[in-house]
Motif scaffolding. Sequence first.
Motif, PDB file in Angstrom:
ATOM      1  N   PRO B   8       1.404  -1.069   0.160  1.00  0.00           N
ATOM      2  CA  PRO B   8      -0.059   0.034  -0.345  1.00  0.00           C
ATOM      3  C   PRO B   8       1.226   1.442  -0.048  1.00  0.00           C
ATOM      4  N   LEU B   9       2.427   0.796   0.599  1.00  0.00           N
ATOM      5  CA  LEU B   9       3.237   2.309   0.480  1.00  0.00           C
ATOM      6  C   LEU B   9       3.104   3.427  -1.178  1.00  0.00           C
ATOM      7  N   ASN B  10       3.152   1.647  -1.827  1.00  0.00           N
ATOM      8  CA  ASN B  10       3.087   2.517  -3.395  1.00  0.00           C
ATOM      9  C   ASN B  10       1.723   3.547  -3.579  1.00  0.00           C
ATOM     10  N   TYR B  11       0.558   3.334  -2.936  1.00  0.00           N
ATOM     11  CA  TYR B  11      -0.590   3.846  -3.244  1.00  0.00           C
ATOM     12  C   TYR B  11      -0.671   5.586  -2.277  1.00  0.00           C
ATOM     13  N   THR B  12       0.149   5.022  -1.415  1.00  0.00           N
ATOM     14  CA  THR B  12       0.510   6.044  -0.908  1.00  0.00           C
ATOM     15  C   THR B  12       1.090   7.625  -1.201  1.00  0.00           C
ATOM     16  N   MET B  13       2.673   6.966  -1.048  1.00  0.00           N
ATOM     17  CA  MET B  13       3.469   7.598  -2.189  1.00  0.00           C
ATOM     18  C   MET B  13       2.898   7.793  -3.544  1.00  0.00           C
ATOM     19  N   ASN B  14       2.233   7.375  -4.488  1.00  0.00           N
ATOM     20  CA  ASN B  14       1.114   8.215  -5.960  1.00  0.00           C
ATOM     21  C   ASN B  14       0.727   9.709  -4.693  1.00  0.00           C
ATOM     22  N   LEU B  15       0.209   9.482  -4.251  1.00  0.00           N
ATOM     23  CA  LEU B  15      -0.284  10.070  -3.594  1.00  0.00           C
ATOM     24  C   LEU B  15       0.061  11.582  -3.174  1.00  0.00           C
ATOM     25  N   ILE B  16       1.091  10.976  -2.611  1.00  0.00           N
ATOM     26  CA  ILE B  16       1.629  12.487  -1.994  1.00  0.00           C
ATOM     27  C   ILE B  16       3.053  12.224  -1.693  1.00  0.00           C
ATOM     28  N   GLY B  17       3.689  11.959  -2.607  1.00  0.00           N
ATOM     29  CA  GLY B  17       5.253  11.293  -2.579  1.00  0.00           C
ATOM     30  C   GLY B  17       5.641  11.981  -3.462  1.00  0.00           C
ATOM     31  N   SER B  18       5.612  13.679  -3.211  1.00  0.00           N
ATOM     32  CA  SER B  18       6.600  14.339  -4.075  1.00  0.00           C
ATOM     33  C   SER B  18       6.897  15.678  -3.669  1.00  0.00           C
ATOM     34  N   LYS B  19       7.893  16.132  -3.491  1.00  0.00           N
ATOM     35  CA  LYS B  19       8.516  16.824  -3.246  1.00  0.00           C
ATOM     36  C   LYS B  19       7.536  18.274  -2.213  1.00  0.00           C
ATOM     37  N   TRP B  20       6.243  18.656  -2.732  1.00  0.00           N
ATOM     38  CA  TRP B  20       5.961  19.719  -2.579  1.00  0.00           C
ATOM     39  C   TRP B  20       4.494  19.576  -1.625  1.00  0.00           C
TER      40      TRP B  20
END
Lengths: 103, 103
Positions: B8-20
């Motif tokens: 699920p971490l993949n999913y989380t990173m796709n939502l909020i996994g960016s610098k800003w």
Amino acid sequence: MNTDNYCPLNYTMNLIGSKWKPLVLFHLLEGPLRSGMLQKKVPEISNKMFTQTVRELEKDGLIARKVFPVVPPKVEYTLTARGKSLESILKALDQWGLEDLKK
Amino acid sequence: MNTDNYCPLNYTMNLIGSKWKPLVLFHLLEGPLRSGMLQKKVPEISNKMFTQTVRELEKDGLIARKVFPVVPPKVEYTLTARGKSLESILKALDQWGLEDLKK
DNA sequence: ACAATAACTTACCTAAAAGTAGTATAGTAA
DNA sequence: TTACTATACTACTTTTAGGTAAGTTATTGT
């Protein structure tokens, strides 16, 4: 630059705020993995990005790289203490995804 | 694609996994902010990136955008319930940075 | 002699992210 | 009538991320 609004989250994001780093760290939580296995845990990552990512994590002291002088090569990655200190956060991010997916 | 290792971490990173994104969400924890104020809280972000970031966060239902029909324009951003559910994680990331900086 | 192996590394290229600078809006205050 | 306001959008350019494919290594098994 607005130093009034400086917050440590900036610093954290500079260390692990990228697409791959949290994923690589996450898969090391259960223990050391050799390079090939770790890479397989993140199937979407390309060989190049994997190498680049572990290099940076190593440079920042979040993981340790251990080379065994054998042929064919064997390289193992482990979380450092600094890396381990992210454990609860990484698990929380994973758990959040799990919960959010239910909705 | 290695579905065995889906997490699920993949999913989380796709939502909020960016610098800003985490930074923007973090600054909304204390309450709603109008656009200009929120942007000032993240001084390094460019105007364009700010707009793009809030658009995506809105699309993903993490923040809500409220437009007041006045001149000059007034726009306020608020965390949604989904966004608020990230509170402990965002604070933990900030706290981690604070602790790590001490070393 | 030669292929297979694991873990890279490099060169080359494309795609995506991000910065810069300019424009639009519609009132209000000068 | 001109300037100013806060917010956002656009075109353009630069920078960074990322993909692909090939090469490197040294030993072991065939």
